[in-house]
Scaffold this active site. Structure first.
Site, PDB file in Angstrom:
ATOM      1  N   ARG A  15       5.379   1.474   9.627  1.00 24.95           N
ATOM      2  CA  ARG A  15       4.392   0.908   8.737  1.00 24.95           C
ATOM      3  C   ARG A  15       5.027  -0.035   7.924  1.00 24.95           C
ATOM      4  O   ARG A  15       6.194  -0.209   7.714  1.00 24.95           O
ATOM      5  CB  ARG A  15       3.738   2.247   7.718  1.00 24.95           C
ATOM      6  CG  ARG A  15       3.107   3.301   8.415  1.00 24.95           C
ATOM      7  CD  ARG A  15       2.751   4.394   7.793  1.00 24.95           C
ATOM      8  NE  ARG A  15       3.944   5.128   7.565  1.00 24.95           N
ATOM      9  CZ  ARG A  15       3.798   6.301   6.648  1.00 24.95           C
ATOM     10  NH1 ARG A  15       2.779   6.848   6.319  1.00 24.95           N
ATOM     11  NH2 ARG A  15       5.034   6.995   6.506  1.00 24.95           N
ATOM     12  N   LYS A  74       7.438   3.892   2.011  1.00 27.67           N
ATOM     13  CA  LYS A  74       8.300   5.181   1.738  1.00 27.67           C
ATOM     14  C   LYS A  74       9.227   5.019   0.711  1.00 27.67           C
ATOM     15  O   LYS A  74       9.505   3.595   0.324  1.00 27.67           O
ATOM     16  CB  LYS A  74       8.883   5.416   3.055  1.00 27.67           C
ATOM     17  CG  LYS A  74       8.132   6.207   4.158  1.00 27.67           C
ATOM     18  CD  LYS A  74       7.286   7.325   3.621  1.00 27.67           C
ATOM     19  CE  LYS A  74       8.226   8.675   3.480  1.00 27.67           C
ATOM     20  NZ  LYS A  74       7.342   9.967   2.964  1.00 27.67           N
ATOM     21  N   TYR A  93       4.951   5.684  -1.808  1.00 27.03           N
ATOM     22  CA  TYR A  93       5.299   7.201  -1.936  1.00 27.03           C
ATOM     23  C   TYR A  93       6.559   7.560  -2.351  1.00 27.03           C
ATOM     24  O   TYR A  93       7.809   6.815  -2.019  1.00 27.03           O
ATOM     25  CB  TYR A  93       4.969   7.745  -0.580  1.00 27.03           C
ATOM     26  CG  TYR A  93       3.603   7.762  -0.010  1.00 27.03           C
ATOM     27  CD1 TYR A  93       2.693   8.519  -0.586  1.00 27.03           C
ATOM     28  CD2 TYR A  93       3.266   6.905   1.003  1.00 27.03           C
ATOM     29  CE1 TYR A  93       1.306   8.418  -0.073  1.00 27.03           C
ATOM     30  CE2 TYR A  93       1.990   7.187   1.340  1.00 27.03           C
ATOM     31  CZ  TYR A  93       0.958   7.787   0.999  1.00 27.03           C
ATOM     32  OH  TYR A  93      -0.464   7.842   1.282  1.00 27.03           O
ATOM     33  N   HIS A  95       7.493  11.391  -3.757  1.00 29.78           N
ATOM     34  CA  HIS A  95       7.560  12.637  -3.504  1.00 29.78           C
ATOM     35  C   HIS A  95       9.037  13.089  -4.159  1.00 29.78           C
ATOM     36  O   HIS A  95       9.829  13.679  -3.595  1.00 29.78           O
ATOM     37  CB  HIS A  95       7.803  12.955  -2.168  1.00 29.78           C
ATOM     38  CG  HIS A  95       6.602  12.640  -1.249  1.00 29.78           C
ATOM     39  ND1 HIS A  95       5.322  13.503  -1.241  1.00 29.78           N
ATOM     40  CD2 HIS A  95       6.364  11.662  -0.461  1.00 29.78           C
ATOM     41  CE1 HIS A  95       4.346  12.917  -0.759  1.00 29.78           C
ATOM     42  NE2 HIS A  95       5.013  11.717  -0.118  1.00 29.78           N
ATOM     43  N   GLU A 117       1.078   9.356  -4.313  1.00 32.67           N
ATOM     44  CA  GLU A 117       0.861  10.696  -4.094  1.00 32.67           C
ATOM     45  C   GLU A 117       0.334  11.255  -5.231  1.00 32.67           C
ATOM     46  O   GLU A 117      -0.194  12.482  -5.366  1.00 32.67           O
ATOM     47  CB  GLU A 117       1.966  11.725  -3.404  1.00 32.67           C
ATOM     48  CG  GLU A 117       3.054  12.183  -4.190  1.00 32.67           C
ATOM     49  CD  GLU A 117       4.257  10.775  -4.267  1.00 32.67           C
ATOM     50  OE1 GLU A 117       5.242  11.338  -4.967  1.00 32.67           O
ATOM     51  OE2 GLU A 117       3.890   9.876  -3.780  1.00 32.67           O
ATOM     52  N   VAL A 266       4.132  20.137   7.515  1.00 30.58           N
ATOM     53  CA  VAL A 266       3.578  18.845   6.901  1.00 30.58           C
ATOM     54  C   VAL A 266       3.995  18.618   5.357  1.00 30.58           C
ATOM     55  O   VAL A 266       4.022  17.375   4.787  1.00 30.58           O
ATOM     56  CB  VAL A 266       1.994  18.666   7.259  1.00 30.58           C
ATOM     57  CG1 VAL A 266       1.706  17.270   6.541  1.00 30.58           C
ATOM     58  CG2 VAL A 266       1.550  18.768   8.535  1.00 30.58           C
ATOM     59  N   ASP A 269       7.558  17.076   3.186  1.00 35.55           N
ATOM     60  CA  ASP A 269       8.101  15.920   2.231  1.00 35.55           C
ATOM     61  C   ASP A 269       8.005  16.330   0.838  1.00 35.55           C
ATOM     62  O   ASP A 269       8.478  15.660  -0.240  1.00 35.55           O
ATOM     63  CB  ASP A 269       7.278  14.533   2.324  1.00 35.55           C
ATOM     64  CG  ASP A 269       5.728  14.867   2.186  1.00 35.55           C
ATOM     65  OD1 ASP A 269       5.480  16.091   1.886  1.00 35.55           O
ATOM     66  OD2 ASP A 269       4.901  14.087   2.620  1.00 35.55           O
ATOM     67  N   ASN A 299       7.789  11.711   7.530  1.00 30.27           N
ATOM     68  CA  ASN A 299       6.944  10.325   7.660  1.00 30.27           C
ATOM     69  C   ASN A 299       6.335  10.463   8.581  1.00 30.27           C
ATOM     70  O   ASN A 299       6.034   9.574   9.480  1.00 30.27           O
ATOM     71  CB  ASN A 299       7.504   9.193   7.327  1.00 30.27           C
ATOM     72  CG  ASN A 299       8.994   9.189   8.360  1.00 30.27           C
ATOM     73  OD1 ASN A 299       9.542  10.029   8.788  1.00 30.27           O
ATOM     74  ND2 ASN A 299       9.014   7.795   8.709  1.00 30.27           N
TER      75      ASN A 299
END
Length: 367
Positions: A15, A74, A93, A95, A117, A266, A269, A299
């Protein structure tokens, strides 16, 4: 404002933080956008497309991170930490509650760090997380079905079954966006589906959505144990905004699962909701523990970058434009965006991250 778009360096992360259409929108507002060479190739966007959109191609990550704002997908990896600086707005993102090393690095950098997020609407929705959650939820079943095949080390169960042979059992822990999309995919394949959640209102909404096609259970330890031990595929889909995910499935329970069944967490992260899961990568996505295949790629949407990049930028672009137009004043203008602020002036300013690392410097803003 001068904006940098780096090439993602996380394992097989294809991405990119901005599409050519997004660059065109920013340059039309008189902002300068520097894109690292070939940053968009993995998502199907050439250097020429960015140039035609008004961007400038640069050759080195240093040329990207030296700008006023960096927009990426990321979190920065250790090789990028030295590129961060106190005049930088980092929009990506993060996290952080599950990553002490990164949190410490961002504090030391002095950068202003805004996490996709935790950008949050007044109704609790997370507009920049939703598109990737939709994709991750759908992929969780797609990958789970793949690893259930015998050639991949799974039990050899076909989730949809066939007439005369029962279908596979998919257990979804959490009925939010990820869980809903996972259930949608599993139902589409013909699997038996159980969803567990602690929110009774949400369970009612899921009943209205899926009807009798799913079993809906209140999430208690006994209900989780009964469901997980009968599952062929377990999807971890728990989210507590900004916080480390709670552990719902202990190691002892994993050891009681059917041999060669599959876990896809999922929530990895944010630390994961299954005790035996640890982060993996697209290069080596699974490992076996206690006879169970574990998939822990943090990811997941990076596997479908053509779709995921466009979906992400559709959501992030309005906020990126606001930050470019007004700088940090944009946080005062939009309390939804302000909820994304995690670290500023060398301190943690987001409550959930501060709770995860109580020994690190904090400066919690008033609500």
């Amino acid at each position: 404002m001068k904006i940098g778009i780096p090439k993602e360096i996380k394992d097989r992360e294809f991405r990119v933080g901005m599409t050519p259409a997004g660059v065109a929108a920013l340059t039309a507002r008189s902002h300068q956008v520097m894109i690292e060479t070939n940053a968009g190739v993995g998502s199907g966007f050439s250097n020429d497309e960015y140039i035609q959109a008004g961007g400038k191609i640069v050759n080195a990550p240093e040329d990207v991170y030296s700008q006023e704002m960096v927009i990426k997908v990321k979190e920065p990896l250790p090789s990028e930490y030295a590129l961060l600086h106190s005049q930088l707005i980092l929009f990506t993102y993060l996290h952080l509650a599950a990553d002490r090393q990164l949190t410490e690095a961002l504090i030391q950098s002095g950068s202003t760090c805004i996490a996709y997020e935790t950008v949050q609407l007044d109704n609790g929705q997370l507009p920049l997380l939703v598109p990737m959650s939709i994709i991750a939820g759908r992929l969780s079943v797609q990958f789970g079905a793949h690893y259930l095949t015998k050639q991949q080390g799974g039990s050899g169960v076909l989730l949809g079954g066939i007439p005369g042979v029962r279908s596979g059992h998919v257990v979804v822990l959490g009925g939010g966006v990820v869980g809903t999309e996972a259930a949608r995919m599993a139902i589409g394949l013909g699997a038996r589906v159980t969803i567990l959640d602690v929110n009774l209102q949400r369970l009612g909404e899921l009943e209205a959505l899926f009807g009798s096609r799913v079993q809906l259970l209140y999430s208690t330890a006994s209900n989780i144990a009964e469901a997980v031990t009968s599952a062929d595929l377990v999807i971890g889909a728990v989210l507590v905004a900004g916080k480390r995910a709670p552990t719902l499935v202990k190691r002892e329970l994993v050891q009681r699962m059917r041999s060669h069944s599959v876990i896809v967490d999922v929530a990895v992260d944010q630390g994961g909701c299954i005790e035996t899961v640890h982060p993996t990568s697209h290069t080596v996505p699974v490992y076996e523990e206690a006879g169970i295949l574990h998939y822990g790629v943090p990811n997941m949407p990076g596997a479908v970058p053509w779709t995921a990049t466009q979906a992400l930028v559709n959501a992030t672009l309005p906020y990126a434009c606001a930050l470019a137009d007004f700088g940090l004043e944009a946080l005062g203008r939009d309390r939804t965006l302000a909820q994304g602020l995690n670290i500023q002036n060398g301190r943690i300013v987001y409550q959930a991250v501060a709770e995860a690392f109580p020994d690190l410097p904090t400066s919690i803003r008033s609500s």
